[in-house]
Design an enzyme around this catalytic site. Structure first.
Site, PDB file in Angstrom:
ATOM      1  N   ASP A 140       0.805  -1.156   0.001  1.00 18.70           N
ATOM      2  CA  ASP A 140       0.117  -0.084  -0.233  1.00 18.70           C
ATOM      3  C   ASP A 140       1.029   1.251  -0.016  1.00 18.70           C
ATOM      4  O   ASP A 140       1.728   1.408   1.139  1.00 18.70           O
ATOM      5  CB  ASP A 140      -0.910  -0.029   1.354  1.00 18.70           C
ATOM      6  CG  ASP A 140      -2.044   0.507   1.061  1.00 18.70           C
ATOM      7  OD1 ASP A 140      -2.239   1.666   0.371  1.00 18.70           O
ATOM      8  OD2 ASP A 140      -3.131   0.348   1.766  1.00 18.70           O
ATOM      9  N   ASP A 141       0.909   2.087  -1.191  1.00 19.38           N
ATOM     10  CA  ASP A 141       1.498   3.506  -1.079  1.00 19.38           C
ATOM     11  C   ASP A 141       2.888   3.027  -1.451  1.00 19.38           C
ATOM     12  O   ASP A 141       3.558   4.379  -0.792  1.00 19.38           O
ATOM     13  CB  ASP A 141       1.124   4.294   0.063  1.00 19.38           C
ATOM     14  CG  ASP A 141      -0.434   4.840   0.168  1.00 19.38           C
ATOM     15  OD1 ASP A 141      -1.028   4.441  -0.717  1.00 19.38           O
ATOM     16  OD2 ASP A 141      -0.580   5.513   0.932  1.00 19.38           O
TER      17      ASP A 141
ATOM     18  N   CYS B 280      -6.376   3.785  -3.436  1.00 17.50           N
ATOM     19  CA  CYS B 280      -6.399   2.328  -2.663  1.00 17.50           C
ATOM     20  C   CYS B 280      -7.717   1.838  -3.453  1.00 17.50           C
ATOM     21  O   CYS B 280      -7.847   0.495  -3.951  1.00 17.50           O
ATOM     22  CB  CYS B 280      -6.554   2.585  -1.313  1.00 17.50           C
ATOM     23  SG  CYS B 280      -4.999   3.316  -0.586  1.00 17.50           S
TER      24      CYS B 280
ATOM     25  N   ARG C 161      -8.062  -1.727  -5.840  1.00 19.16           N
ATOM     26  CA  ARG C 161      -8.429  -2.806  -5.351  1.00 19.16           C
ATOM     27  C   ARG C 161      -9.803  -3.772  -5.924  1.00 19.16           C
ATOM     28  O   ARG C 161      -9.642  -4.784  -6.233  1.00 19.16           O
ATOM     29  CB  ARG C 161      -8.742  -2.866  -3.849  1.00 19.16           C
ATOM     30  CG  ARG C 161      -7.373  -2.638  -3.121  1.00 19.16           C
ATOM     31  CD  ARG C 161      -7.443  -2.044  -1.785  1.00 19.16           C
ATOM     32  NE  ARG C 161      -6.315  -1.370  -1.300  1.00 19.16           N
ATOM     33  CZ  ARG C 161      -5.355  -2.075  -0.781  1.00 19.16           C
ATOM     34  NH1 ARG C 161      -5.156  -3.364  -0.398  1.00 19.16           N
ATOM     35  NH2 ARG C 161      -4.096  -1.576  -0.531  1.00 19.16           N
TER      36      ARG C 161
ATOM     37  N   LYS D 226      -5.670  -6.163   4.215  1.00 16.64           N
ATOM     38  CA  LYS D 226      -6.654  -5.051   4.022  1.00 16.64           C
ATOM     39  C   LYS D 226      -7.563  -5.420   2.667  1.00 16.64           C
ATOM     40  O   LYS D 226      -7.402  -5.869   1.764  1.00 16.64           O
ATOM     41  CB  LYS D 226      -5.990  -3.576   3.522  1.00 16.64           C
ATOM     42  CG  LYS D 226      -6.690  -2.691   3.092  1.00 16.64           C
ATOM     43  CD  LYS D 226      -5.569  -1.309   2.789  1.00 16.64           C
ATOM     44  CE  LYS D 226      -6.366  -0.303   2.264  1.00 16.64           C
ATOM     45  NZ  LYS D 226      -5.406   0.842   1.852  1.00 16.64           N
TER      46      LYS D 226
ATOM     47  N   HIS E  23     -11.281  -3.052   2.070  1.00 10.55           N
ATOM     48  CA  HIS E  23     -11.501  -1.631   1.298  1.00 10.55           C
ATOM     49  C   HIS E  23     -12.308  -1.685   0.128  1.00 10.55           C
ATOM     50  O   HIS E  23     -12.341  -0.806  -0.806  1.00 10.55           O
ATOM     51  CB  HIS E  23     -10.144  -0.802   1.086  1.00 10.55           C
ATOM     52  CG  HIS E  23     -10.362   0.625   1.045  1.00 10.55           C
ATOM     53  ND1 HIS E  23      -9.357   1.411   0.542  1.00 10.55           N
ATOM     54  CD2 HIS E  23     -11.091   1.169   1.592  1.00 10.55           C
ATOM     55  CE1 HIS E  23      -9.556   2.469   0.758  1.00 10.55           C
ATOM     56  NE2 HIS E  23     -10.640   2.693   1.297  1.00 10.55           N
TER      57      HIS E  23
ATOM     58  N   HIS F  60       1.423   2.230   4.051  1.00  8.70           N
ATOM     59  CA  HIS F  60       0.437   3.268   4.212  1.00  8.70           C
ATOM     60  C   HIS F  60       0.624   3.830   5.644  1.00  8.70           C
ATOM     61  O   HIS F  60       1.029   3.270   6.571  1.00  8.70           O
ATOM     62  CB  HIS F  60      -0.653   2.710   3.948  1.00  8.70           C
ATOM     63  CG  HIS F  60      -2.000   3.528   3.880  1.00  8.70           C
ATOM     64  ND1 HIS F  60      -2.423   4.269   5.041  1.00  8.70           N
ATOM     65  CD2 HIS F  60      -2.733   4.061   2.650  1.00  8.70           C
ATOM     66  CE1 HIS F  60      -3.495   5.052   4.543  1.00  8.70           C
ATOM     67  NE2 HIS F  60      -3.631   4.834   3.342  1.00  8.70           N
TER      68      HIS F  60
ATOM     69  N   ASP G 153      -0.521  -0.851  -4.749  1.00  8.91           N
ATOM     70  CA  ASP G 153      -1.831  -0.187  -5.225  1.00  8.91           C
ATOM     71  C   ASP G 153      -1.783   1.229  -5.907  1.00  8.91           C
ATOM     72  O   ASP G 153      -2.597   1.468  -6.582  1.00  8.91           O
ATOM     73  CB  ASP G 153      -2.909  -0.338  -3.851  1.00  8.91           C
ATOM     74  CG  ASP G 153      -2.509   0.641  -2.917  1.00  8.91           C
ATOM     75  OD1 ASP G 153      -1.382   1.058  -2.859  1.00  8.91           O
ATOM     76  OD2 ASP G 153      -3.257   0.942  -2.178  1.00  8.91           O
ATOM     77  N   ASN G 154      -0.605   1.890  -5.884  1.00  8.48           N
ATOM     78  CA  ASN G 154      -0.481   3.092  -6.311  1.00  8.48           C
ATOM     79  C   ASN G 154       1.062   3.764  -5.854  1.00  8.48           C
ATOM     80  O   ASN G 154       1.732   3.129  -5.176  1.00  8.48           O
ATOM     81  CB  ASN G 154      -1.644   4.275  -5.665  1.00  8.48           C
ATOM     82  CG  ASN G 154      -1.890   4.098  -4.170  1.00  8.48           C
ATOM     83  OD1 ASN G 154      -2.973   3.852  -3.728  1.00  8.48           O
ATOM     84  ND2 ASN G 154      -1.060   4.444  -3.253  1.00  8.48           N
TER      85      ASN G 154
ATOM     86  N   LYS H 210       0.589   9.641  -5.671  1.00 10.82           N
ATOM     87  CA  LYS H 210      -0.951   8.994  -5.501  1.00 10.82           C
ATOM     88  C   LYS H 210      -1.958   9.960  -5.960  1.00 10.82           C
ATOM     89  O   LYS H 210      -1.954  11.041  -5.499  1.00 10.82           O
ATOM     90  CB  LYS H 210      -0.870   8.378  -4.000  1.00 10.82           C
ATOM     91  CG  LYS H 210      -1.984   7.951  -3.569  1.00 10.82           C
ATOM     92  CD  LYS H 210      -2.066   7.426  -2.094  1.00 10.82           C
ATOM     93  CE  LYS H 210      -3.393   7.174  -1.425  1.00 10.82           C
ATOM     94  NZ  LYS H 210      -3.181   6.565  -0.172  1.00 10.82           N
TER      95      LYS H 210
END
Length: 529
Positions: free
Chosen positions: A32-33, A71, A75, A128, A130, A217, A323-324, A368
């Site tokens: 994540d991130d 995010c 996903r 996660k 989301h 993240h 994810d980004n 992001k």
């Protein structure tokens, strides 16, 4: 008697078929991130990631692999093989009143869990989610037979309250789970995944594990021993490290030789203009971020050892991606809660800011939640020695909508036209298996890729990329990615015919996918990161 013998023969045939199921296990690791060059195989030599380095050396990396810049939409596409709007999460996990923006996965967009379970796989999730907050939208209701993690978009890495009012709301198979104090969430996510795999070993069928880490993240929190590994590593500052990573990305082969680094974000203060105390403060922030990545890498190593113990390591596909891009924003942007501890420890709530994130996304532009390459470009590694090329770097030009068809290809899973009396949306992406297994350098999809998020738009068609941002009044920009992946040179005025072609293609896609003018659905407050 003949009927009894016939039934016995059929049963033995089915049992034999199950015993001979040699389809690969699949592990999909999402972080994540994470910025493009935040790990060693993509130029981040300052971060210790030996397990990812080994996966890259024994597998294939893509220079160009795309996500949806933030995010929940990422996903949604990853789990379904649909563009995010088609899956119902065109904006975020909030309901904005239209089908493309309902904020949770619609039933017509079948998940990896649903399709692979239907194809005879055990389906597992740890981490996660989301993509749906209500109980009927949780992992267990969308095809995952075993699940652990949290439902929302962010959470503390440490529990600081008592069991009756947890600050880390976790679920295990739909039941509340309490994270013990002092326990680091990345470790719990990993160990729960391993426990699920040990339990699944009793079943005579392959498994699919979706391992969705929330690191790195915000909030920036990591075990102190991991933070201290990076003492003095970042004293050179973000300006020098940004250019170092650019050179290292070229040396690694993940960024084209001869291309320039993205222009420096001039809003960011020069490192050599900071005071000594300011430099110490910002070094600590990046040490924590590196420690979070380091700990994820350790967890991947731990998982691979568990696979070896289970004797499943030689028949498992492992895919790693983010994810980004890394989080942008200025130094005043804080988590909603107030710091009660030093950054990195339980009780601190700092986020990664543009200064270090520009380094994290180097050599690419922006951050992001933007459709520039730094927002939508991600590290991508695939490991499967039985088939995937070793130590290969390919242009790729893959997208997260391609993950589902790729996994179904590896799993020999037929994507159903209907499931549980629901007519399924056709898959939007293509399988990348041929690119991964042969000398082919790039996916041949024969159609453009599209992005829209909060009024920010992009189209990638061949070498051309059209970008327009909501905050600039959707001023059109055009880049030749083959020569300028850093997006330094806007050539829109030189190629009006290309601009028109890509605009027309975008409008057609938007109509087909349910995208509407952002002004029509724009929330009054956009703080959902």
């Amino acid at each position: 008697m003949k009927q009894a013998l016939s039934f016995t023969a059929l049963l033995l045939t089915c049992m034999l078929s199950l015993a001979q199921d040699k389809r690969p296990n699949i592990i999909l690791v999402l972080v994540d991130d994470l910025g493009f060059s935040d790990i060693e195989p993509f130029g981040g030599l300052d971060v210790n990631t030996p397990n990812l380095t080994q996966l890259a050396a024994e597998g294939t990396r893509f220079q160009e692999f795309y996500n949806n810049s933030i995010c929940a939409p990422t996903r949604a596409s990853l789990l379904t093989g649909q563009y995010a709007h088609k899956a119902g999460i065109g904006y975020f996990n909030v309901n904005l009143g239209l089908p493309a923006y309902q904020g949770f996965l619609n039933k017509e967009s079948l998940t990896l869990g649903e399709v692979l379970k239907n194809a005879g796989y055990s389906t597992i999730l740890s981490g996660k989610w989301h993509v749906g907050d209500d109980r009927d939208q949780w992992p267990a209701q969308r095809g995952f037979e075993r699940s652990f993690g949290f439902i929302g978009g962010a959470v503390n890495f440490y529990e600081i309250n008592g069991e009756n009012s947890p600050t880390v709301p976790l679920l295990r198979n739909n039941e509340p789970f309490y994270l013990p104090k002092g326990r680091y969430l990345t470790d719990e996510i990993t160990d729960q995944a391993i426990a699920f795999l040990q339990d699944q070993d009793k079943e005579n069928k392959p498994f699919f594990l979706y391992l969705a880490f929330n690191a790195p993240h915000w909030p920036l929190q990591a075990p102190e021993e991991d933070i201290q590994k990076y003492e003095s590593v970042y004293q050179k500052g973000w300006d020098s490290l940004r250019t170092d990573r650019y050179r290292q990305a070229i040396a690694k082969g993940v960024f084209p030789a001869g291309q320039e680094i993205a222009s420096r974000d001039t809003v960011i203060q020069a490192w050599n203009k900071l005071t000594y105390d300011e430099q110490q403060y910002w070094q600590r922030r990046q040490q924590v971020f590196a420690g979070m990545i380091d700990h994820v890498d350790q967890s991947i190593g731990k998982l691979r050892k568990a696979l070896q113990t289970l004797k499943k390591d030689d028949n498992t596909v492992i895919i790693f991606l983010s994810d980004n891009g890394a989080q942008g924003g200025d130094r005043t942007r804080m988590y909603t809660q107030r710091n009660t501890e030093t950054v990195g420890r339980a009780g601190s709530y700092e986020v990664q800011n543009s200064n270090w994130s520009q380094t994290g996304n180097s050599p690419l532009r922006s951050y992001k939640d933007n459709p520039y390459e730094g927002g939508i470009g991600a590290p991508f590694i695939v490991w499967y020695p039985k088939e995937v090329k070793a130590n290969a770097i390919k242009k790729g030009t893959g997208h997260i909508i391609d993950i589902a068809p790729t996994l179904y290809d590896f799993a020999h899973a037929k994507y159903p036209k209907t499931l549980n009396d629901v007519q399924a949306n056709p898959l939007s992406g293509i399988s990348l298996r041929e690119v991964l297994a042969t000398d082919k350098n790039q996916a041949d999809r024969g159609k453009p890729l599209f992005w829209e998020r909060a009024g920010n738009r992009a189209v990638r068609h061949g070498k051309w990329k059209l970008v327009s941002l909501y905050k600039t009044g959707n001023k059109i920009e055009l880049y030749d990615i083959d020569d300028d992946r850093a997006e330094n040179n806007n050539v829109a005025n030189q190629y009006p015919d290309v601009v028109k072609e890509l605009e027309d293609l975008y409008q057609q896609w938007a109509k087909e996918t349910g995208v509407v003018d952002y002004e029509r659905i724009r929330p009054q407050r956009n703080s959902l990161r």
